[in-house]
Design a protein around this motif. Structure first.
Motif, PDB file in Angstrom:
ATOM      1  N   MET A  70       0.870  -1.149  -0.028  1.00  0.00           N
ATOM      2  CA  MET A  70       0.082   0.049  -0.017  1.00  0.00           C
ATOM      3  C   MET A  70       0.807   1.369   0.086  1.00  0.00           C
ATOM      4  N   ILE A  71       0.593   2.331  -1.074  1.00  0.00           N
ATOM      5  CA  ILE A  71       1.438   3.430  -0.961  1.00  0.00           C
ATOM      6  C   ILE A  71       0.763   4.346   0.026  1.00  0.00           C
ATOM      7  N   THR A  72       1.779   4.876   0.926  1.00  0.00           N
ATOM      8  CA  THR A  72       1.383   5.681   1.997  1.00  0.00           C
ATOM      9  C   THR A  72       1.942   7.275   1.746  1.00  0.00           C
ATOM     10  N   GLU A  73       1.298   8.040   2.328  1.00  0.00           N
ATOM     11  CA  GLU A  73       1.659   9.347   2.676  1.00  0.00           C
ATOM     12  C   GLU A  73       3.054   9.791   2.626  1.00  0.00           C
TER      13      GLU A  73
ATOM     14  N   HIS B 256       5.473   7.632   1.679  1.00  0.00           N
ATOM     15  CA  HIS B 256       6.108   7.088   0.401  1.00  0.00           C
ATOM     16  C   HIS B 256       6.025   8.486  -0.324  1.00  0.00           C
ATOM     17  N   LEU B 257       4.984   9.099  -0.690  1.00  0.00           N
ATOM     18  CA  LEU B 257       4.646  10.148  -1.480  1.00  0.00           C
ATOM     19  C   LEU B 257       5.665  11.351  -1.143  1.00  0.00           C
TER      20      LEU B 257
ATOM     21  N   ILE C 217       8.559  11.003   0.426  1.00  0.00           N
ATOM     22  CA  ILE C 217       9.818  10.710   0.194  1.00  0.00           C
ATOM     23  C   ILE C 217      10.303  11.042  -1.183  1.00  0.00           C
ATOM     24  N   PHE C 218       9.323  10.475  -1.912  1.00  0.00           N
ATOM     25  CA  PHE C 218       9.378  10.682  -3.701  1.00  0.00           C
ATOM     26  C   PHE C 218       9.666  12.167  -4.013  1.00  0.00           C
ATOM     27  N   ILE C 219       8.723  12.979  -3.378  1.00  0.00           N
ATOM     28  CA  ILE C 219       8.813  14.362  -3.874  1.00  0.00           C
ATOM     29  C   ILE C 219      10.024  15.049  -3.257  1.00  0.00           C
ATOM     30  N   ALA C 220      10.307  14.927  -1.941  1.00  0.00           N
ATOM     31  CA  ALA C 220      11.512  15.280  -1.274  1.00  0.00           C
ATOM     32  C   ALA C 220      12.880  14.995  -2.152  1.00  0.00           C
ATOM     33  N   LEU C 221      13.130  13.964  -2.451  1.00  0.00           N
ATOM     34  CA  LEU C 221      14.359  13.299  -2.975  1.00  0.00           C
ATOM     35  C   LEU C 221      14.289  14.146  -4.514  1.00  0.00           C
TER      36      LEU C 221
ATOM     37  N   GLY D 191      12.207   3.600   2.744  1.00  0.00           N
ATOM     38  CA  GLY D 191      10.670   3.941   2.171  1.00  0.00           C
ATOM     39  C   GLY D 191      10.838   4.047   0.616  1.00  0.00           C
ATOM     40  N   LEU D 192      11.979   4.583   0.133  1.00  0.00           N
ATOM     41  CA  LEU D 192      12.144   4.573  -1.496  1.00  0.00           C
ATOM     42  C   LEU D 192      11.999   3.071  -1.896  1.00  0.00           C
ATOM     43  N   ARG D 193      12.839   2.270  -1.298  1.00  0.00           N
ATOM     44  CA  ARG D 193      12.903   0.848  -1.989  1.00  0.00           C
ATOM     45  C   ARG D 193      11.591   0.240  -1.936  1.00  0.00           C
ATOM     46  N   ARG D 194      10.874   0.362  -0.876  1.00  0.00           N
ATOM     47  CA  ARG D 194       9.401  -0.085  -0.948  1.00  0.00           C
ATOM     48  C   ARG D 194       8.495   0.522  -1.814  1.00  0.00           C
ATOM     49  N   LEU D 195       8.869   1.785  -2.123  1.00  0.00           N
ATOM     50  CA  LEU D 195       7.685   2.512  -2.920  1.00  0.00           C
ATOM     51  C   LEU D 195       8.167   1.986  -4.389  1.00  0.00           C
ATOM     52  N   GLU D 196       9.435   2.023  -4.813  1.00  0.00           N
ATOM     53  CA  GLU D 196       9.823   1.360  -5.929  1.00  0.00           C
ATOM     54  C   GLU D 196       9.233   0.014  -6.343  1.00  0.00           C
ATOM     55  N   ALA D 197       9.383  -0.814  -5.262  1.00  0.00           N
ATOM     56  CA  ALA D 197       8.702  -2.298  -5.417  1.00  0.00           C
ATOM     57  C   ALA D 197       7.131  -2.192  -5.471  1.00  0.00           C
TER      58      ALA D 197
END
Lengths: 290, 290
Positions: free
Chosen positions: A1-4, A6-7, A9-13, A36-42
């Motif tokens: 499940m994508i969480t807040e 995760h989002l 982390i994506f935007i900040a990076l 968190g990034l690895r989890r989101l990419e998965a």
């Protein structure tokens, strides 16, 4: 499940292009950020960033998906705002206070929050100005009383309140009730770490140096430590706290009040739960300065 | 990369925007919020200089034509014709020279009147600048500040901005209210000027020579304490704004277009730490790009 998170982390990076900076922007440390990034990419099934030496760059997939992440995060924030507005228990006001704010002034602002917005629940934290500005910007705090001048970067800010200050010096250093800065010779001035508020700190010391060319500074963690050093005959403290006293330490007004404590209330234009923030802040500013 | 630039700005107590490129390889850049449109202060004199030279190329203006400026009609300022007591008769190209080398407000406003806001806007668009707007000169800027502060004259209005005990009037630092540009657009203008893409060979030479003759060395140039490094720039200072845009050329010929735009937390007229931070940021950028 994508969480807040995760989002975030994506935007900040994507914005910082640096793991350490992105972690700071999200308000976490680097290991959970990487995880968190690895989890989101998965979860998404594609690589979002190329990790190079000291640099992080969006992949084509990352570029394509970034706008969707931004929209999703904005929607979640709007949901939070809507929930706050509908809360029957009244809004939660998270108030931040810089450590320099006298306890009585901080208490007055917190009390005013409660009376200006009936039914509100007030929580209070103390943190350095730079941290408070960041937390108000990211929405973790509703408002904060911070040192002026400070870089506010897009935050709303109320008028500058000037609180009078006293010099706390080892007893028998000076014998008059009112002292001029140039009389405070010899001992270092107790100051908090410069990085907490570089502009305010430089203004304070530049003003001091105008009147007092020598003596230097000693960095302390808080006024408690400063007061103890004054009692030990090792430092001078400049405080806006009318109640800070100790045996063996003299309290003196400064002639012409050359070093007022400059404070401002700051809040975010987009995240405030108040319908008329300017009216609310005017009343809170009054509480801060009274 | 960003963390270093950000750290320099934080330490100096400023909000900063920056863009730097190598003229040989403009794809590589060092940037921080380079697309944010920032009020230009006197950096607007740089696009005005380029626009004036373009009109000379087109034969619409004669650079040797003389105008006479009466003291009563001249814009106030600390340098150049602004500081003179008596009527001055001067050629257009010398107006441009005084405007660009000593940031002469009187010369700049006289030249802006001759070039015209609309004609200049068309030229800047033809240069490919999409985020650069010259909306008014220094006189109109000071009139606006006087209106917002309610002060009787320009000096009193500027004193309001310099006072750390007072709040800045709303809108003083809003990009939409005056002449403004993004850092990226400024380096684009410099890159195209230096490449000779915008002006004839003689006018390109005039721009470069004039910008190399700027007398202010406390910002970009302060980051390069070696006479072998050449710096051609245009500064901007208004209230808490501290800027410079210019081209840094290393011995051997490698050249870099750099725009550093800052808004200081402190209001003081003199802010040597901020000036030095602009030089330091430029130095870090050049070291990363070379």
């Amino acid at each position: 499940m994508i969480t807040e998170r995760h989002l975030q982390i994506f935007i900040a990076l994507a914005e910082e292009q640096h793991f350490g900076d992105a972690a700071r922007a999200v308000g976490i440390t680097q290991p959970p950020l990487s995880q968190g990034l690895r989890r989101l990419e998965a979860l998404i099934g594609s690589k979002l960033f190329e990790r190079g030496a000291g640099r992080v760059e969006l992949t084509p997939a990352g570029v394509a998906l970034l706008p969707y992440a931004r929209r999703a995060l904005t929607s979640i924030e709007e949901l939070h705002q809507a929930a706050i507005a509908r809360d029957p228990e009244g809004p939660e006001i998270r108030l931040g206070l810089a450590p320099e704010v006298p306890p009585s002034a901080g208490a007055a602002v917190a009390a005013a929050c409660g009376s200006v917005i009936p039914g509100s629940r007030v929580t209070v934290v103390t943190a350095p100005t730079s941290s408070l500005v960041n937390q108000v910007g990211t929405g973790r705090l509703t408002l904060a009383a911070v040192l002026h001048p400070a870089v506010l970067d897009g935050l709303e800010a109320g008028p500058v309140s000037l609180l009078p200050t006293w010099a706390l010096v080892p007893a028998a250093t000076v014998d008059t009730e009112v002292v001029a800065l140039r009389q405070l010779k010899g001992l270092p001035i107790a100051v908090r770490p410069r990085a907490e508020a570089p502009a305010a700190r430089d203004l304070f010391l530049d003003t001091f140096a105008l009147h007092r060319p020598d003596g230097g500074t000693v960095v302390v963690t808080d006024e408690r430590a400063g007061l103890a050093m004054a009692a030990a005959g090792q430092a001078i403290v400049v405080t806006a706290d009318p109640a800070l006293i100790a045996p063996g330490v003299g309290r003196h007004r400064l002639a012409d009040d050359p070093l007022p404590l400059r404070l401002r209330l700051v809040w975010s234009r987009t995240r405030t739960p108040f319908l008329r923030p300017n009216d609310v802040m005017a009343q809170l500013t009054e509480a801060l300065a009274s | 990369m960003n963390a270093r630039i950000r750290g320099i700005f934080e330490d100096a107590g400023v909000r900063g925007w920056m863009h730097a490129i190598s003229l040989e390889d403009p794809q590589a850049s060092v940037e921080l919020d380079a697309d944010v449109v920032v009020p230009l202060a006197s950096v607007y004199k740089l696009p005005l200089l380029a626009g004036f030279c373009r009109l000379v190329d087109l034969g619409e203006l004669d650079p040797r034509e003389r105008v006479t400026l009466e003291p009563s009609a001249r814009t106030a300022g600390p340098t150049g014709l602004s500081a003179f007591a008596d009527p001055v008769t001067v050629s257009l190209r010398d107006l441009a020279l005084s405007m660009a080398t000593v940031s002469d407000n009187a010369s700049a406003d006289a030249l802006l009147d001759i070039v015209g806001l609309r004609r200049l806007a068309e030229i800047l668009e033809s240069f490919g600048l999409r985020r650069t707007w010259v909306r008014r000169g220094t006189a109109a800027n000071l009139r606006d500040l006087q209106r917002r502060t309610g002060a009787d004259d320009a000096d009193a209005a500027l004193a309001v901005l310099a006072d750390n005990d007072r709040t800045d009037p709303v809108g003083v630092y809003e990009a939409a209210n005056g002449s403004a540009a993004s850092a990226r657009d400024l380096t684009l203008l410099l890159r195209r000027l230096w490449a000779g893409e915008l002006l004839s060979a003689s006018q390109t030479e005039f721009v470069k020579t004039t910008m190399h003759r700027q007398i202010f060395l406390h910002r970009l140039a302060s980051g390069f304490p070696h006479d072998g490094v050449r710096v051609a720039g245009k500064t901007g200072t208004f209230g808490a704004l501290r800027h410079e845009a210019g081209v840094v050329t290393l011995p051997g010929g490698a050249a870099f277009a750099i725009a550093v735009l800052t808004l200081a937390a402190r209001g003081d007229f003199r802010q040597p730490r901020v000036d030095a931070a602009i030089g330091e940021a430029a130095r870090v950028a050049v070291d990363l790009l070379r």
